[in-house]
Scaffold this active site. Structure first.
Site, PDB file in Angstrom:
ATOM      1  N   HIS A  45      75.572  27.932  26.482  1.00 21.36           N
ATOM      2  CA  HIS A  45      76.562  28.082  25.415  1.00 21.36           C
ATOM      3  C   HIS A  45      77.980  27.797  25.911  1.00 21.36           C
ATOM      4  O   HIS A  45      78.451  28.417  26.852  1.00 21.36           O
ATOM      5  CB  HIS A  45      76.471  29.485  24.809  1.00 21.36           C
ATOM      6  CG  HIS A  45      75.179  29.689  24.111  1.00 21.36           C
ATOM      7  ND1 HIS A  45      74.990  29.364  22.790  1.00 21.36           N
ATOM      8  CD2 HIS A  45      73.982  30.125  24.555  1.00 21.36           C
ATOM      9  CE1 HIS A  45      73.745  29.607  22.442  1.00 21.36           C
ATOM     10  NE2 HIS A  45      73.105  30.069  23.503  1.00 21.36           N
ATOM     11  N   PRO A  46      78.662  26.856  25.255  1.00 27.78           N
ATOM     12  CA  PRO A  46      80.002  26.457  25.681  1.00 27.78           C
ATOM     13  C   PRO A  46      81.004  27.604  25.703  1.00 27.78           C
ATOM     14  O   PRO A  46      81.838  27.677  26.596  1.00 27.78           O
ATOM     15  CB  PRO A  46      80.423  25.398  24.667  1.00 27.78           C
ATOM     16  CG  PRO A  46      79.198  24.998  23.959  1.00 27.78           C
ATOM     17  CD  PRO A  46      78.206  26.101  24.099  1.00 27.78           C
ATOM     18  N   CYS A  47      80.920  28.509  24.748  1.00 26.44           N
ATOM     19  CA  CYS A  47      81.895  29.598  24.718  1.00 26.44           C
ATOM     20  C   CYS A  47      81.751  30.481  25.958  1.00 26.44           C
ATOM     21  O   CYS A  47      82.730  31.034  26.444  1.00 26.44           O
ATOM     22  CB  CYS A  47      81.757  30.427  23.451  1.00 26.44           C
ATOM     23  SG  CYS A  47      80.133  31.175  23.226  1.00 26.44           S
ATOM     24  N   GLN A  48      80.551  30.588  26.463  1.00 23.88           N
ATOM     25  CA  GLN A  48      80.325  31.403  27.656  1.00 23.88           C
ATOM     26  C   GLN A  48      80.683  30.639  28.925  1.00 23.88           C
ATOM     27  O   GLN A  48      81.330  31.163  29.815  1.00 23.88           O
ATOM     28  CB  GLN A  48      78.864  31.873  27.716  1.00 23.88           C
ATOM     29  CG  GLN A  48      78.478  32.804  26.590  1.00 23.88           C
ATOM     30  CD  GLN A  48      79.278  34.086  26.611  1.00 23.88           C
ATOM     31  OE1 GLN A  48      79.601  34.617  27.660  1.00 23.88           O
ATOM     32  NE2 GLN A  48      79.623  34.589  25.435  1.00 23.88           N
ATOM     33  N   LYS A  51      84.480  30.310  29.690  1.00 22.74           N
ATOM     34  CA  LYS A  51      85.100  31.494  30.297  1.00 22.74           C
ATOM     35  C   LYS A  51      84.831  31.539  31.796  1.00 22.74           C
ATOM     36  O   LYS A  51      85.731  31.816  32.594  1.00 22.74           O
ATOM     37  CB  LYS A  51      84.551  32.768  29.650  1.00 22.74           C
ATOM     38  CG  LYS A  51      84.976  33.001  28.225  1.00 22.74           C
ATOM     39  CD  LYS A  51      84.308  34.273  27.696  1.00 22.74           C
ATOM     40  CE  LYS A  51      84.449  34.395  26.206  1.00 22.74           C
ATOM     41  NZ  LYS A  51      83.717  35.548  25.673  1.00 22.74           N
TER      42      LYS A  51
END
Length: 130
Positions: A45-48, A51
């Site tokens: 997942h890109p959002c993870q 970060k």
């Protein structure tokens, strides 16, 4: 991958066995493959990962800055050599090049899924303190 006994594609649970538990079902999930009916694929997942990559790059820059500051007590010859690499150090302080970022990303992916084989031809070190 394929199951060795029956040569069928791995199930989602079988693939998840290769993922480090810290990342399983959080950063890495199993989803239906968009083009292969009934097959799953690992999705990072890109959002993870954004970060995590931001933290890795921040620590890499911090480590480079620390190494630069600890080398200030040197003689004139060493200072001249350091000045030659000054442009390179300034670039490191801004962040890694695109090529190095890609390499760091592959290192990150290999930490999540260690059973994937990579050809690591360069080393990356970073300060891991918070």
């Amino acid at each position: 991958g394929k199951n060795e006994s029956n040569q069928q594609p791995l199930t989602a649970d079988e693939m998840m066995q290769d993922v480090i538990s810290d990342y399983a079902n959080k950063t890495v999930t199993m989803e239906l493959h968009p083009h292969l009916k009934g097959c799953y694929h690992a999705s990072i997942h890109p959002c993870q990962h954004a970060k995590v990559m931001k933290a890795i790059v921040k620590n890499l820059i911090k480590s480079n800055n620390t190494n630069t500051n600890t080398n200030k007590n040197t003689n004139n010859h060493q200072q001249a050599q350091q000045q030659e690499g000054n442009e390179h150090l300034q670039q490191q302080q801004k962040g890694p090049s695109v090529e190095n970022y890609l390499f760091i990303f592959l290192k990150f992916v290999s930490s999540m899924i260690p059973t994937i084989n990579y050809d690591f031809t360069m080393e990356v070190t970073a300060d891991t303190s918070k």
